[in-house]
Design an enzyme around this catalytic site. Sequence first.
Site, PDB file in Angstrom:
ATOM      1  N   GLU A   1       1.109   5.589   0.658  1.00  0.00           N
ATOM      2  CA  GLU A   1       0.477   6.767   1.288  1.00  0.00           C
ATOM      3  C   GLU A   1       0.890   8.056   0.574  1.00  0.00           C
ATOM      4  O   GLU A   1       2.072   8.268   0.291  1.00  0.00           O
ATOM      5  CB  GLU A   1       0.929   6.796   2.757  1.00  0.00           C
ATOM      6  CG  GLU A   1       0.355   7.930   3.548  1.00  0.00           C
ATOM      7  CD  GLU A   1       0.686   7.798   5.027  1.00  0.00           C
ATOM      8  OE1 GLU A   1       0.583   6.690   5.592  1.00  0.00           O
ATOM      9  OE2 GLU A   1       1.062   8.813   5.627  1.00  0.00           O
TER      10      GLU A   1
ATOM     11  N   HIS B   1       3.573  -0.954   3.949  1.00  0.00           N
ATOM     12  CA  HIS B   1       2.893   0.324   3.676  1.00  0.00           C
ATOM     13  C   HIS B   1       3.988   1.362   3.412  1.00  0.00           C
ATOM     14  O   HIS B   1       4.800   1.641   4.292  1.00  0.00           O
ATOM     15  CB  HIS B   1       2.051   0.713   4.900  1.00  0.00           C
ATOM     16  CG  HIS B   1       1.295   1.994   4.724  1.00  0.00           C
ATOM     17  ND1 HIS B   1       0.227   2.107   3.867  1.00  0.00           N
ATOM     18  CD2 HIS B   1       1.441   3.212   5.293  1.00  0.00           C
ATOM     19  CE1 HIS B   1      -0.245   3.347   3.907  1.00  0.00           C
ATOM     20  NE2 HIS B   1       0.482   4.039   4.767  1.00  0.00           N
TER      21      HIS B   1
ATOM     22  N   ASP C   1      -1.990  15.503  15.771  1.00  0.00           N
ATOM     23  CA  ASP C   1      -1.211  16.235  16.779  1.00  0.00           C
ATOM     24  C   ASP C   1      -1.682  17.670  16.862  1.00  0.00           C
ATOM     25  O   ASP C   1      -1.839  18.333  15.830  1.00  0.00           O
ATOM     26  CB  ASP C   1       0.279  16.225  16.400  1.00  0.00           C
ATOM     27  CG  ASP C   1       0.855  14.819  16.487  1.00  0.00           C
ATOM     28  OD1 ASP C   1       0.822  14.243  17.588  1.00  0.00           O
ATOM     29  OD2 ASP C   1       1.299  14.299  15.457  1.00  0.00           O
TER      30      ASP C   1
ATOM     31  N   SER D   1       0.873  -1.189   0.000  1.00  0.00           N
ATOM     32  CA  SER D   1       0.000   0.000   0.000  1.00  0.00           C
ATOM     33  C   SER D   1       0.904   1.232   0.000  1.00  0.00           C
ATOM     34  O   SER D   1       2.080   1.156   0.383  1.00  0.00           O
ATOM     35  CB  SER D   1      -0.946  -0.008   1.200  1.00  0.00           C
ATOM     36  OG  SER D   1      -0.231  -0.137   2.406  1.00  0.00           O
TER      37      SER D   1
ATOM     38  N   PHE E   1      12.332  14.960  10.766  1.00  0.00           N
ATOM     39  CA  PHE E   1      11.003  14.544  11.221  1.00  0.00           C
ATOM     40  C   PHE E   1      11.010  13.243  12.006  1.00  0.00           C
ATOM     41  O   PHE E   1      10.082  12.954  12.741  1.00  0.00           O
ATOM     42  CB  PHE E   1       9.894  14.644  10.171  1.00  0.00           C
ATOM     43  CG  PHE E   1      10.079  13.944   8.880  1.00  0.00           C
ATOM     44  CD1 PHE E   1      10.221  14.672   7.713  1.00  0.00           C
ATOM     45  CD2 PHE E   1      10.057  12.566   8.800  1.00  0.00           C
ATOM     46  CE1 PHE E   1      10.361  14.036   6.495  1.00  0.00           C
ATOM     47  CE2 PHE E   1      10.195  11.925   7.596  1.00  0.00           C
ATOM     48  CZ  PHE E   1      10.359  12.672   6.440  1.00  0.00           C
TER      49      PHE E   1
HETATM   50  P1  FAD Z   1      -3.284   7.461  19.709  1.00  0.00           P
HETATM   51  O1  FAD Z   1      -3.584   6.055  19.377  1.00  0.00           O
HETATM   52  O2  FAD Z   1      -4.342   8.256  20.382  1.00  0.00           O
HETATM   53  O3  FAD Z   1      -1.937   7.450  20.575  1.00  0.00           O
HETATM   54  C1  FAD Z   1      -1.249   8.658  20.880  1.00  0.00           C
HETATM   55  C2  FAD Z   1      -0.539   8.518  22.219  1.00  0.00           C
HETATM   56  O4  FAD Z   1      -1.473   8.412  23.296  1.00  0.00           O
HETATM   57  C3  FAD Z   1       0.340   7.266  22.349  1.00  0.00           C
HETATM   58  O5  FAD Z   1       1.441   7.616  23.140  1.00  0.00           O
HETATM   59  C4  FAD Z   1      -0.544   6.262  23.085  1.00  0.00           C
HETATM   60  O6  FAD Z   1       0.226   5.333  23.828  1.00  0.00           O
HETATM   61  C5  FAD Z   1      -1.369   7.163  23.984  1.00  0.00           C
HETATM   62  N1  FAD Z   1      -2.748   6.694  24.172  1.00  0.00           N
HETATM   63  C6  FAD Z   1      -3.555   6.117  23.267  1.00  0.00           C
HETATM   64  N2  FAD Z   1      -4.776   5.888  23.779  1.00  0.00           N
HETATM   65  C7  FAD Z   1      -4.749   6.372  25.045  1.00  0.00           C
HETATM   66  C8  FAD Z   1      -5.713   6.452  26.095  1.00  0.00           C
HETATM   67  N3  FAD Z   1      -6.950   5.977  25.917  1.00  0.00           N
HETATM   68  N4  FAD Z   1      -5.324   7.012  27.276  1.00  0.00           N
HETATM   69  C9  FAD Z   1      -4.067   7.484  27.453  1.00  0.00           C
HETATM   70  N5  FAD Z   1      -3.116   7.439  26.483  1.00  0.00           N
HETATM   71  C10 FAD Z   1      -3.453   6.897  25.307  1.00  0.00           C
HETATM   72  N6  FAD Z   1      -1.158  12.546  11.308  1.00  0.00           N
HETATM   73  C11 FAD Z   1      -1.980  13.419  10.639  1.00  0.00           C
HETATM   74  O7  FAD Z   1      -2.183  14.554  11.112  1.00  0.00           O
HETATM   75  N7  FAD Z   1      -2.604  13.065   9.465  1.00  0.00           N
HETATM   76  C12 FAD Z   1      -2.441  11.833   8.897  1.00  0.00           C
HETATM   77  O8  FAD Z   1      -3.035  11.561   7.849  1.00  0.00           O
HETATM   78  C13 FAD Z   1      -1.562  10.912   9.559  1.00  0.00           C
HETATM   79  N8  FAD Z   1      -1.357   9.655   9.055  1.00  0.00           N
HETATM   80  C14 FAD Z   1      -0.580   8.752   9.754  1.00  0.00           C
HETATM   81  C15 FAD Z   1      -0.461   7.436   9.267  1.00  0.00           C
HETATM   82  C16 FAD Z   1       0.294   6.485   9.967  1.00  0.00           C
HETATM   83  C17 FAD Z   1       0.392   5.090   9.407  1.00  0.00           C
HETATM   84  C18 FAD Z   1       0.975   6.866  11.168  1.00  0.00           C
HETATM   85  C19 FAD Z   1       1.817   5.875  11.913  1.00  0.00           C
HETATM   86  C20 FAD Z   1       0.838   8.155  11.663  1.00  0.00           C
HETATM   87  C21 FAD Z   1       0.064   9.111  10.983  1.00  0.00           C
HETATM   88  N9  FAD Z   1      -0.128  10.406  11.463  1.00  0.00           N
HETATM   89  C22 FAD Z   1      -0.938  11.304  10.788  1.00  0.00           C
HETATM   90  C23 FAD Z   1       0.561  10.846  12.703  1.00  0.00           C
HETATM   91  C24 FAD Z   1      -0.307  10.608  13.957  1.00  0.00           C
HETATM   92  O9  FAD Z   1      -1.432  11.442  13.928  1.00  0.00           O
HETATM   93  C25 FAD Z   1       0.581  10.922  15.175  1.00  0.00           C
HETATM   94  O10 FAD Z   1       1.579   9.936  15.294  1.00  0.00           O
HETATM   95  C26 FAD Z   1      -0.127  11.151  16.500  1.00  0.00           C
HETATM   96  O11 FAD Z   1       0.825  11.710  17.407  1.00  0.00           O
HETATM   97  C27 FAD Z   1      -0.679   9.909  17.175  1.00  0.00           C
HETATM   98  O12 FAD Z   1      -1.707   9.365  16.504  1.00  0.00           O
HETATM   99  P2  FAD Z   1      -2.340   7.931  16.960  1.00  0.00           P
HETATM  100  O13 FAD Z   1      -3.484   7.695  16.074  1.00  0.00           O
HETATM  101  O14 FAD Z   1      -1.292   6.911  17.067  1.00  0.00           O
HETATM  102  O15 FAD Z   1      -2.848   8.322  18.441  1.00  0.00           O
END
Ligand code: FAD
Length: 288
Positions: A6, A256, A97, A4, A207
Amino acid sequence: MKLSFEFFPPRSPAQQRRFWRTLGTIETLAPEFVSITWGALGSDQAASLDLLAELQKTDIPIAAHLTCCGQTKSAMRETLSQLLALDIKHFVALRGDLPEGQVNNQGMAHAIDLVKLISSESDKHQHATQISVAAYPETHPDANSAEDDLYHLKQKLDAGATRALTQFFFDADSYLQWRDKVVSAGITKDIVPGILPIHDIQKVQSFSEKCGAIVPKELIESFNRYSDKDSLQQLAVEHAYDLCQTLHHEGVDGFHFYTMNQSDLAWRVGCLLKGKEKFEDLLLDTAA
Ligand code: FAD
């Protein structure tokens, strides 16, 4: 082997032309899906929506990224209904973020909140949906600990996510050691390694620092040995291909690619992984 790719939404007319040209090339690799990123806080939302609408007119399977931090649940529900109306069937559910110093005082604090919302809204609309989530072999920078990060990954998968796509990493061992912990934690869903072919070592170092990925010192040194474009590209392709091959020998069957909208490198690695060394072979496959 499932691949895949991105992309982020192109911004200028020139970027748009390059995006569609590139997509045509990537199509020759029969991607499992192509994913389109989503701005944090819904920035550039219109550009992502327009692009997704155009992509839905093609045969390419599409995944729409969606971020939730700083958004109310009702705003997310509204965005989601626009995407479901486009018949999007695969979401990459992310937290995103906030700008530094900004506090998240809205309802959607973590990606798991979005996974739950996508699941319930898809059920309501009788829409069969796949949900991918993010995972971090070298630990997310906000995590309390690697164990805590893994616990939250499992929570997202148990809440209805189909698979995880990992943050990029450059060292096979760091992924494989983490994968052992994933298995010990009882996670059985697919964890797809994220691969970033190195298009610019300085930018990648900068980054990687922000997202907690480690760039090995030897890798930086090997890139610093060259200055001409061809040698740097060859090194980038060789490094990404070797990484994928090492993982493939350890049972990994899908990757990916973070293309940075410069998918010539990702495409070349994809060709090697699919055993196609010559561009003509791919054209023949596409024509068939
Ligand atoms: P979460 O799963 O919410 O995790 C974030 C942090 O919080 C982690 O440290 C986790 O351990 C902790 N955590 C999770 N759940 C809880 C909870 N219930 N209570 C307390 N702590 C918790 N960013 C963009 O802006 N746009 C994009 O399109 C984008 N695409 C991405 C694609 C991929 C494949 C990846 C790996 C990252 C991408 N990102 C994107 C970046 C991403 O948004 C950041 O890495 C962000 O900081 C964390 O997102 P997450 O979904 O992992 O968050």
